[in-house]
Structure formats: structure tokens, C-alpha cells
Design an enzyme around this catalytic site. Structure first.
Site, PDB file in Angstrom:
ATOM      1  N   TYR A   1      44.219  34.684  41.985  1.00  0.00           N
ATOM      2  CA  TYR A   1      45.313  34.807  41.004  1.00  0.00           C
ATOM      3  C   TYR A   1      46.588  35.206  41.747  1.00  0.00           C
ATOM      4  O   TYR A   1      46.580  36.170  42.527  1.00  0.00           O
ATOM      5  CB  TYR A   1      44.896  35.881  39.991  1.00  0.00           C
ATOM      6  CG  TYR A   1      45.898  36.248  38.928  1.00  0.00           C
ATOM      7  CD1 TYR A   1      46.353  35.316  37.999  1.00  0.00           C
ATOM      8  CD2 TYR A   1      46.368  37.552  38.820  1.00  0.00           C
ATOM      9  CE1 TYR A   1      47.258  35.666  37.014  1.00  0.00           C
ATOM     10  CE2 TYR A   1      47.263  37.916  37.837  1.00  0.00           C
ATOM     11  CZ  TYR A   1      47.703  36.968  36.931  1.00  0.00           C
ATOM     12  OH  TYR A   1      48.591  37.327  35.954  1.00  0.00           O
TER      13      TYR A   1
ATOM     14  N   ARG B   1      45.695  61.649  28.436  1.00  0.00           N
ATOM     15  CA  ARG B   1      45.579  60.669  29.545  1.00  0.00           C
ATOM     16  C   ARG B   1      44.183  60.637  30.127  1.00  0.00           C
ATOM     17  O   ARG B   1      43.753  59.627  30.686  1.00  0.00           O
ATOM     18  CB  ARG B   1      46.623  61.030  30.616  1.00  0.00           C
ATOM     19  CG  ARG B   1      46.440  60.328  31.923  1.00  0.00           C
ATOM     20  CD  ARG B   1      47.688  60.232  32.780  1.00  0.00           C
ATOM     21  NE  ARG B   1      48.476  61.433  32.943  1.00  0.00           N
ATOM     22  CZ  ARG B   1      48.088  62.522  33.640  1.00  0.00           C
ATOM     23  NH1 ARG B   1      46.908  62.577  34.210  1.00  0.00           N
ATOM     24  NH2 ARG B   1      48.885  63.568  33.740  1.00  0.00           N
TER      25      ARG B   1
ATOM     26  N   ASP C   1      37.370  39.359  40.752  1.00  0.00           N
ATOM     27  CA  ASP C   1      38.101  39.117  39.516  1.00  0.00           C
ATOM     28  C   ASP C   1      37.214  38.235  38.648  1.00  0.00           C
ATOM     29  O   ASP C   1      37.014  37.053  38.926  1.00  0.00           O
ATOM     30  CB  ASP C   1      39.441  38.432  39.828  1.00  0.00           C
ATOM     31  CG  ASP C   1      40.332  38.296  38.593  1.00  0.00           C
ATOM     32  OD1 ASP C   1      39.784  38.179  37.466  1.00  0.00           O
ATOM     33  OD2 ASP C   1      41.565  38.294  38.745  1.00  0.00           O
TER      34      ASP C   1
HETATM   35  C1  LIG Z   1      45.809  36.810  33.633  1.00  0.00           C
HETATM   36  C2  LIG Z   1      45.000  37.132  34.806  1.00  0.00           C
HETATM   37  C3  LIG Z   1      45.111  38.377  35.411  1.00  0.00           C
HETATM   38  C4  LIG Z   1      46.154  39.393  35.039  1.00  0.00           C
HETATM   39  O1  LIG Z   1      46.048  39.878  33.755  1.00  0.00           O
HETATM   40  P1  LIG Z   1      47.305  40.563  33.017  1.00  0.00           P
HETATM   41  O2  LIG Z   1      46.695  41.291  31.905  1.00  0.00           O
HETATM   42  O3  LIG Z   1      48.196  39.431  32.612  1.00  0.00           O
HETATM   43  O4  LIG Z   1      47.973  41.456  34.022  1.00  0.00           O
HETATM   44  C5  LIG Z   1      44.256  38.644  36.463  1.00  0.00           C
HETATM   45  N1  LIG Z   1      43.370  37.751  36.888  1.00  0.00           N
HETATM   46  C6  LIG Z   1      43.241  36.541  36.327  1.00  0.00           C
HETATM   47  C7  LIG Z   1      42.217  35.588  36.857  1.00  0.00           C
HETATM   48  C8  LIG Z   1      44.064  36.185  35.268  1.00  0.00           C
HETATM   49  O5  LIG Z   1      43.958  34.966  34.748  1.00  0.00           O
END
Ligand SMILES: *Cc1c(COP(=O)(O)O)cnc(C)c1O
Length: 395
Positions: free
Chosen positions: A113, A58, A185
């Protein structure tokens, strides 16, 4: 030992060389996939002293370290390290848990998101963290929303589904003046097209499920930080007991090697399809920051070096049945969530289901497209068939 290149390398080249040392693994090009929990120590003395390059599955293997090194390299010299987690959403929740705690307040863009919002409204609320959602176009006025206990500002540009571009350097300046961190993000642009740590971001998350994986076959997320924030990210990762299965780590590393060429194609084909859609009489507006007509274009041009293949459109007012006829007539566009794979996708969405700080008032239905690696002319022909079916449904 790896040979050291003589000149500084460009981003596309670094994606090929980063996290790779073939001569340390018998010359094989790719790192071996270590499936591992226990790591054996040679002697009792070594075990007691934890004297080993690796401690436990891990806590890291040569496979995970190769991907971490490549991701850090992709972010550039202002990045202090990368942490691997099992999904993009886990990257978001882990980043927030790493630096925000009970009694803190956070500012989150209204264009975030949707599951990020669920985390703030659900778990963060229960843990005593207060969230205020703000207009993504707020810029330096974000200062008015700060409270004495504001710990972090969460940004996402362009916004999920609605594609507003945020002035991240302006927001970061205010946040830093007030002693708060900026978490971004960066899934849409990726570090290839937006260098988060050069623009004032302190922690960046990506859904590696999207463009890093690139083939719609893994769930994976990564968090990168500056030298100042990385230790807190690594601590949160260890506290929470997160890790990614070695096969998915390998596929992420494999995806990374071709990401620059894939993104270039997604960008070019995406723009071609977006321009074609913008000229259609059925379309009221295309939400794509690389289009000159987009309200976020100037900031996008200033801060980003490219666009990926994801954008939205607003249709003129029409019945749901007409939109469904359009979607059902498409043969090359799959209908499904997520994006970033080699295939084109379309979904229908409505930001009114969740927005709280801003008004979302499109004139008609809204669709989000992911433009894949198909020839864009085939995609345009497919969309043309879709519009014919739409016209029939409207007749
Ligand atoms: C898809 C997405 C996520 C989440 O990703 P997962 O791997 O599906 O959990 C986060 N932020 C944005 C902008 C996304 O489009």
C-alpha cells in the site's frame, strides 16, 4: 453473566457473540458508548493506588474493550490481543514503530500500500531505519535479502492495486529462522478469509475503514498480535497516545456483526463481475486471485478461505480519453479512494508511479474495482454501457 455455548462455534457465529455480554449491561444487546476522559476514584486511597477497573479514557473503556475482544476472537486462538488506532495507516506505522528501531533494516514488498512506502521512505529513513523493497513473488528466496540487522519483513497479500499473492508461510519460515518478525497488511482478506497467525505472521494490521466499518463512514484501524508480540503493540499504542473516538468504535463493532454476510456477497458478486470482465474483448487481463487463470490462484487456494470484492483489470492498449469515457458513463460505480463499503467503486491507477524493485509493464491502462452490495447484474449492465461509451470514444 454470559451463557457459555456448549459446542465450539463457527466464525460467523463468533462474530455475533464475541465481545458482548448483555446481562452485564441491563440486557441491552449492544454495549453502551462511553464518551470519557476522566475516571473518578471513590477514595483518596484508591486514587493513590490507581485502584479502579479503568484508569483514563485514552487507556480503554468498556466500549473499546468490547471491540478489542471481538477482533481478537475473529483472529482465532493464536491471537494474543488487539489494539485500536484511528486509521489503517496508523495501524501500519504503529506496528512498525512497535518492533523496529534506529539501526534496523526492514524488507517491504514492492506491492505494498503506497502510504506504507511513504512512511518507510520518510519517517523511518529520518529515524535511521533502512528499507529494502522486494519482489512480492520472492517466496523463500527472501533469505538472500536479509542483512544481519534485518528486524522485520512486511507482507501484503494480495498486493495493493496489482493483486500478487505472496507465499507467506514460506517467507515467515525464513524470517523466523533468521530471527525476524513478519508484519502483514491483511485488509483485503480480513481474518475471516486469511488466518494470519496460523500462517506464520507475528503482527497483523487491518484498515478497519474498509470491511469492518463497511459503510464508508468511519476511519479506523486495528493491530493484532500473537501472545509474544501483543505487549509491544500495546506499549507503542500507549507511548504514542493513540485512541479512537467512541462513536467510531461503536460503528466498527456494529460493522463487525454483519461482516461475514457482507463479505460473502462481495465475494460472490465480485467474482461474477470479474468473470464477465475477463471475457470482454477490451480487457487484456483480470487481476483476481480467486480466478483459476490468476498466477496466484494455487497459493490463494492453499492459504485463503475466500476473496473479497476488490480486484483490478488491465485494458488493451487505448487512449486515456477512451478510459475516461468508460468511467464517466458509469452510474453505479463511484470514483473515489478507499473501498470496503456497500457501494461499488472504480479508480484508474499506475503502479509505475512508485514501484522500485519490480517492473510494472501492463499493455494498457489499469483500473481497480470494488464490487459493492448492489445486484451484480445491474453492475454488469452499467459496465456494458461504459464499454459502449469507450467504443464511441475509440471510433
Ligand atoms: C486503505 C488501506 C490502508 C489504510 O487505511 P486508512 O484507514 O485509509 O488509513 C492500509 N492498507 C490497505 C491495503 C488499504 O487498502
Amino acid at each position: 453473566m454470559a451463557k457459555t455455548p456448549k459446542k465450539p462455534l463457527k466464525a460467523e457465529t463468533r462474530l455475533i457473540t464475541a465481545g458482548r455480554d448483555p446481562q452485564s449491561q441491563f440486557g441491552f444487546v449492544n454495549p453502551p458508548v462511553y464518551h470519557a476522559s476522566t475516571v473518578l476514584y471513590p477514595t483518596a486511597e484508591d486514587q493513590v493506588a490507581h485502584r479502579s477497573r479503568y484508569q483514563y479514557g485514552r487507556r480503554g473503556t468498556p466500549t473499546t474493550e468490547a471491540l478489542e475482544a471481538a477482533l481478537q476472537d475473529m483472529e482465532g486462538p493464536n491471537c494474543g490481543g488487539a489494539v485500536l488506532v484511528p486509521s489503517g495507516l496508523a495501524a501500519i506505522s504503529t506496528a512498525l514503530l512497535a518492533v523496529v528501531g534506529a539501526g534496523d533494516h526492514i524488507l517491504v514488498t514492492d506491492s505494498v500500500y503506497r502510504p506504507t512506502r511513504n512512511f518507510c521512505n520518510g519517517m523511518f529513513k529520518r529515524l535511521g531505519v533502512e528499507t529494502t523493497y522486494y519482489d512480492p513473488l520472492v517466496g523463500a528466496d527472501i533469505g538472500k535479502l536479509f542483512k544481519p540487522n534485518t528486524k522485520a519483513v512486511f507482507v501484503e497479500a494480495p498486493g495493493s492495486q496489482s493483486f500478487e499473492i505472496q507465499d507467506i508461510p514460506a517467507i515467515a519460515k525464513v524470517a523466523h529462522d533468521k530471527g525476524a518478525l513478519v508484519i502483514m497488511d491483511n485488509t483485503w482478506a480480513t481474518p475471516l478469509y486469511f488466518k494470519a497467525f496460523d500462517k506464520g505472521v507475528d503482527i497483523s494490521v487491518q484498515a478497519g475503514t474498509k470491511y469492518i466499518g463497511g459503510h464508508s463512514d468511519i476511519m479506523f484501524g486495528c493491530i493484532t498480535g500473537t501472545a509474544a508480540t501483543y505487549p509491544a503493540l500495546k506499549d507503542a499504542y500507549n507511548y504514542l497516545g493513540l485512541c479512537v473516538g467512541p462513536d467510531d468504535v461503536f460503528l466498527a463493532l456494529r460493522g463487525l456483526r454483519t461482516m461475514a454476510v457482507r463479505l460473502k456477497q462481495h465475494q460472490e458478486a465480485g467474482l461474477k463481475v470479474a468473470r464477465w470482465l475477463a471475457a470482454r474483448p477490451e480487457v487484456a487481463r483480470v487481476m483476481h486471485p480467486a480466478l483459476e487463470s490468476d498466477p496466484g490462484h494455487a497459493i490463494w487456494k492453499r492459504d485463503f478461505t475466500g476473496a473479497s470484492g476488490l480486484f483490478s483489470i488491465e485494458l488493451k492498449p487505448m487512449s486515456e480519453a477512451a478510459v475516461y469515457a468508460f468511467m464517466n458513463a458509469l452510474t453505479l460505480f463511484g470514483m473515489g479512494f478507499s473501498w470496503g463499503g456497500f457501494e461499488s467503486l472504480v479508480i484508474i491507477f499506475d503502479c509505475n508511479e512508485y514501484r522500485t524493485a519490480t517492473k510494472w509493464a501492463p499493455s494498457g491502462p489499469t483500473l481497480r474495482f470494488h464490487i459493492g452490495l448492489e445486484d451484480p447484474d445491474d453492475l454488469i449492465a452499467d459496465l456494458d454501457d461504459g464499454f459502449k461509451a469507450m467504443a464511441q470514444a475509440l471510433a
